[in-house]
Design a protein around this motif. Structure first.
Motif, PDB file in Angstrom:
ATOM      1  N   SER A 159      40.735  24.609  36.257  1.00 61.24           N
ATOM      2  CA  SER A 159      40.845  26.513  36.328  1.00 61.24           C
ATOM      3  C   SER A 159      41.683  26.343  35.092  1.00 61.24           C
ATOM      4  O   SER A 159      41.985  27.365  34.058  1.00 61.24           O
ATOM      5  N   LEU A 163      34.190  30.609  31.909  1.00 58.86           N
ATOM      6  CA  LEU A 163      34.055  30.789  33.175  1.00 58.86           C
ATOM      7  C   LEU A 163      33.357  30.182  34.370  1.00 58.86           C
ATOM      8  O   LEU A 163      34.116  29.708  35.761  1.00 58.86           O
ATOM      9  N   GLU A 218      35.822  28.890  37.794  1.00 54.36           N
ATOM     10  CA  GLU A 218      34.943  29.163  39.371  1.00 54.36           C
ATOM     11  C   GLU A 218      34.994  27.718  39.206  1.00 54.36           C
ATOM     12  O   GLU A 218      35.096  27.372  40.526  1.00 54.36           O
ATOM     13  N   LEU A 232      29.445  33.474  39.493  1.00 57.10           N
ATOM     14  CA  LEU A 232      29.349  34.002  38.092  1.00 57.10           C
ATOM     15  C   LEU A 232      28.258  34.901  38.163  1.00 57.10           C
ATOM     16  O   LEU A 232      28.208  35.650  36.828  1.00 57.10           O
ATOM     17  N   HIS A 268      30.045  38.009  38.290  1.00 57.40           N
ATOM     18  CA  HIS A 268      31.059  37.882  37.177  1.00 57.40           C
ATOM     19  C   HIS A 268      30.273  39.188  36.492  1.00 57.40           C
ATOM     20  O   HIS A 268      29.604  38.904  35.948  1.00 57.40           O
ATOM     21  N   LEU A 273      41.898  37.346  32.236  1.00 57.85           N
ATOM     22  CA  LEU A 273      40.803  36.945  33.203  1.00 57.85           C
ATOM     23  C   LEU A 273      41.407  35.769  33.576  1.00 57.85           C
ATOM     24  O   LEU A 273      41.469  35.267  34.801  1.00 57.85           O
ATOM     25  N   ARG A 294      42.899  36.134  37.306  1.00 55.78           N
ATOM     26  CA  ARG A 294      41.975  36.051  38.484  1.00 55.78           C
ATOM     27  C   ARG A 294      42.307  34.884  38.595  1.00 55.78           C
ATOM     28  O   ARG A 294      42.032  34.160  40.229  1.00 55.78           O
TER      29      ARG A 294
END
Length: 309
Positions: free
Chosen positions: A93, A143, A147, A167, A170, A276, A279
């Motif tokens: 990530s 992303l 994720e 996703l 999202h 972002l 998260r």
């Protein structure tokens, strides 16, 4: 240079207001986090949706521009990702977020005003093309990898399935999918709904910048220098140079479009970058990098404007 400062100064002022409000305890950490959730769940998806439906895709389509800007952004993305993952041993990530910060610009709030000053109306076409690359390619890719990094402890098949499901839910991915669908069929939102989307979109930048300032309160710089240096070098130097190189290697395009592409790449990472990162527990790193890169971009943009002229 004073014109560029006039564009970037409001950004620093909003960040300073957020920092001061948190320092004075006018807002709590929980409230800062709540505002960040509002941006990522409502305001930013509205901004993406608005950008995608304002023009039909065929109206501004330029294959060479999309290919050059996309290839350059992908090259910088994967360079940043592999460096973070293999050399610095960062998490999946964290590596994805670093790569995103190096390859996606603050096109709307910093890039476009500067590009419009330099190339005029062509800047709007370049903005739409760049938003296609960022919203349809770069952000979904980052992303998806980020994720995937949250699916620790599962097998590869389970991790991929879990990532795909996350996703699909999202907000940004949902907004991109809806915006692309509406744009393809040239469907316009009803006036009342369009006004709601516009109001939410307008809230994304100021609230995001306020949250960045609040996130900086109490931030410890120790351990962040390597990340900030990587992101600063990648975003402000490597990204514009990669864009310039790709345009030089591919068939010629309008010089104004080429100039616009390089200047968009010169802009720092998008203002919701720390949102972002929130998260994935990386908002401190992302906020510090954003502030440093925004400050330094005043110098690097000025240099590239001089060189391109």
């Amino acid at each position: 240079m004073l014109q560029i400062l006039g564009i970037t100064a409001p950004i620093f002022i909003l960040i300073a207001i957020g920092f001061g409000s948190s320092r004075a305890r006018l807002v709590s950490r929980e409230q800062i986090a709540g505002m960040g959730t509002f941006v990522i769940t409502f305001a930013l998806p509205a901004l993406v949706l608005k950008a995608l439906i304002e023009r039909p895709l065929g109206e501004v389509f330029n294959g060479t521009y999309l290919l050059a800007y996309g290839l350059a952004s992908q090259a910088v993305f994967w360079l940043g990702f592999l460096y973070s993952r293999r050399i610095r041993k960062d998490s999946l990530s964290g590596s994805a977020l670093n790569a995103l910060g190096m390859s996606v610009s603050n096109s709307g709030f910093i890039g476009y005003p500067i590009v419009a000053m330099v190339v005029g109306p062509t800047g709007a076409v370049a903005l739409a093309l760049g938003m296609m690359v960022e919203n349809l390619l770069m952000i979904p890719l980052a992303l998806a990898l980020a994720e995937l990094g949250r699916q620790s402890g599962e097998g590869l098949r389970g991790a991929l399935i879990g990532t795909f499901r996350r996703l699909l839910r999202h907000p940004i991915i949902l907004a991109i999918s809806l915006g692309l669908l509406l744009s393809l069929f040239e469907v316009r939102l009803p006036a009342m709904l369009g006004k709601v989307v516009e109001m939410l979109a307008m809230a994304s930048a100021p609230v995001a910048l306020f949250v960045i300032g609040g996130s900086l309160d109490g931030l410890r710089a120790r351990g962040l220098l390597a990340d900030v240096a990587q992101l600063g070098l990648g975003k402000l130097i490597l990204h514009p140079l990669a864009v310039l190189l790709c345009f030089a290697l591919l068939p010629a395009v309008d010089p104004a479009l080429r100039t616009a592409a390089v200047l968009f790449a010169c802009a720092p990472m998008m203002s919701i970058f720390p949102i972002l990162g929130q998260r994935y527990g990386l908002e401190g790193r992302c906020a510090a990098a954003l502030v440093v890169c925004t400050v330094l971009s005043f110098l690097t943009i000025s240099v590239f404007v001089g060189l391109l002229r």
